[in-house]
Design a protein around this motif. Structure first.
Motif, short mmCIF file in Angstrom:
data_model
loop_
_atom_site.label_atom_id
_atom_site.label_comp_id
_atom_site.label_asym_id
_atom_site.label_seq_id
_atom_site.Cartn_x
_atom_site.Cartn_y
_atom_site.Cartn_z
N GLU A 96 4.52 -62.88 -2.13
CA GLU A 96 5.68 -62.47 -2.92
C GLU A 96 5.39 -61.15 -3.62
O GLU A 96 4.42 -61.02 -4.36
CB GLU A 96 6.01 -63.55 -3.95
CG GLU A 96 7.24 -63.27 -4.76
CD GLU A 96 7.51 -64.39 -5.74
OE1 GLU A 96 7.69 -64.09 -6.93
OE2 GLU A 96 7.51 -65.56 -5.30
N TYR B 222 3.52 -67.89 5.66
CA TYR B 222 3.52 -67.86 4.20
C TYR B 222 4.83 -68.37 3.62
O TYR B 222 5.32 -67.86 2.62
CB TYR B 222 3.21 -66.45 3.70
CG TYR B 222 1.76 -66.11 3.94
CD1 TYR B 222 0.80 -66.40 2.99
CD2 TYR B 222 1.36 -65.54 5.14
CE1 TYR B 222 -0.53 -66.11 3.21
CE2 TYR B 222 0.03 -65.25 5.37
CZ TYR B 222 -0.91 -65.54 4.41
OH TYR B 222 -2.24 -65.27 4.63
N ARG B 223 5.38 -69.40 4.22
CA ARG B 223 6.57 -70.04 3.67
C ARG B 223 6.14 -71.25 2.85
O ARG B 223 5.00 -71.68 2.90
CB ARG B 223 7.49 -70.47 4.81
CG ARG B 223 8.10 -69.27 5.51
CD ARG B 223 9.18 -69.65 6.50
NE ARG B 223 9.67 -68.47 7.17
CZ ARG B 223 9.58 -68.26 8.47
NH1 ARG B 223 9.05 -69.16 9.25
NH2 ARG B 223 10.04 -67.15 8.99
N GLY B 224 7.06 -71.79 2.10
CA GLY B 224 6.77 -72.99 1.31
C GLY B 224 5.73 -72.74 0.24
O GLY B 224 5.82 -71.75 -0.50
N ASP B 225 4.74 -73.61 0.16
CA ASP B 225 3.72 -73.52 -0.88
C ASP B 225 2.97 -72.19 -0.86
O ASP B 225 2.48 -71.74 -1.89
CB ASP B 225 2.70 -74.66 -0.73
CG ASP B 225 3.30 -76.01 -1.04
OD1 ASP B 225 4.36 -76.07 -1.72
OD2 ASP B 225 2.73 -77.03 -0.59
N TYR B 226 2.85 -71.57 0.31
CA TYR B 226 2.07 -70.34 0.44
C TYR B 226 2.85 -69.06 0.11
O TYR B 226 2.30 -67.98 0.09
CB TYR B 226 1.50 -70.22 1.85
CG TYR B 226 0.55 -71.33 2.21
CD1 TYR B 226 -0.62 -71.55 1.49
CD2 TYR B 226 0.81 -72.16 3.29
CE1 TYR B 226 -1.50 -72.56 1.82
CE2 TYR B 226 -0.07 -73.18 3.63
CZ TYR B 226 -1.22 -73.37 2.90
OH TYR B 226 -2.09 -74.37 3.24
N ALA B 227 4.14 -69.19 -0.15
CA ALA B 227 4.98 -68.01 -0.38
C ALA B 227 4.50 -67.16 -1.55
O ALA B 227 4.63 -65.94 -1.54
CB ALA B 227 6.43 -68.43 -0.59
#
Length: 159
Positions: free
Chosen positions: A46, A37-42
């Motif tokens: 969050e 869940y890094r980048g666009d999926y963060a």
């Protein structure tokens, strides 16, 4: 490398148990720090919290090592909706079969609850994992809210 080796050594010493409200901080941390869940999926994780009331209300199961109680992964099954709500494996434990163990456990629990199938709305990068563990693709779910991409919809037949 040593960290992975220690997880590999522990594969035979993994316990899957019902989560308790006390597990909330560790499960929340696992979700929020997931490399998937890094980048666009963060935006999806969050501020996300796996709260104590959620854990107490739904069947949430956690995989822990028997040596130190490290959380290796977990899943949450919404029995009333026949849906897999959450499924995460710790980044350092991925690729070692823990996710497969969790999905096998989930299908056993779903079957015991009288479900014929379990719906999964997957994180796009996780689709292949679900397919490898027996799910079949049934369609896509359109973007909503903070989620700006289509997600694969899958199903485990458990009857």
């Amino acid at each position: 490398m040593g960290r992975i080796r220690s997880y590999t050594r522990l594969m035979s010493d993994i316990t899957i148990r019902r989560a308790t409200a006390d597990d909330s901080p560790r499960l929340t941390r696992l979700v929020r720090t997931s490399g998937a869940y890094r980048g666009d999926y963060a935006a999806m994780v969050e501020g996300y919290q796996v709260g104590g009331p959620y854990i107490e209300h739904h069947p949430v199961y956690v995989a822990v090592d028997d040596d130190g109680g490290r959380v290796l992964g977990f899943y949450a099954l919404l029995v009333d909706e026949a849906e897999l709500d959450l499924a995460f494996v710790a980044d350092a434990a991925q690729g070692l079969g823990i996710g497969r163990l969790l999905m096998e456990h989930m299908t056993e629990q779903a079957r015991a609850a009288g479900l014929g199938s379990v719906r999964v709305v997957a994180h796009p990068p996780a689709e292949e994992f679900y397919l490898r563990t027996g799910a079949i693709r049934t369609g896509t779910v359109r973007p909503t809210g903070r989620i700006h991409w289509e997600r694969p919809e899958l199903r485990y037949d458990v009857a």
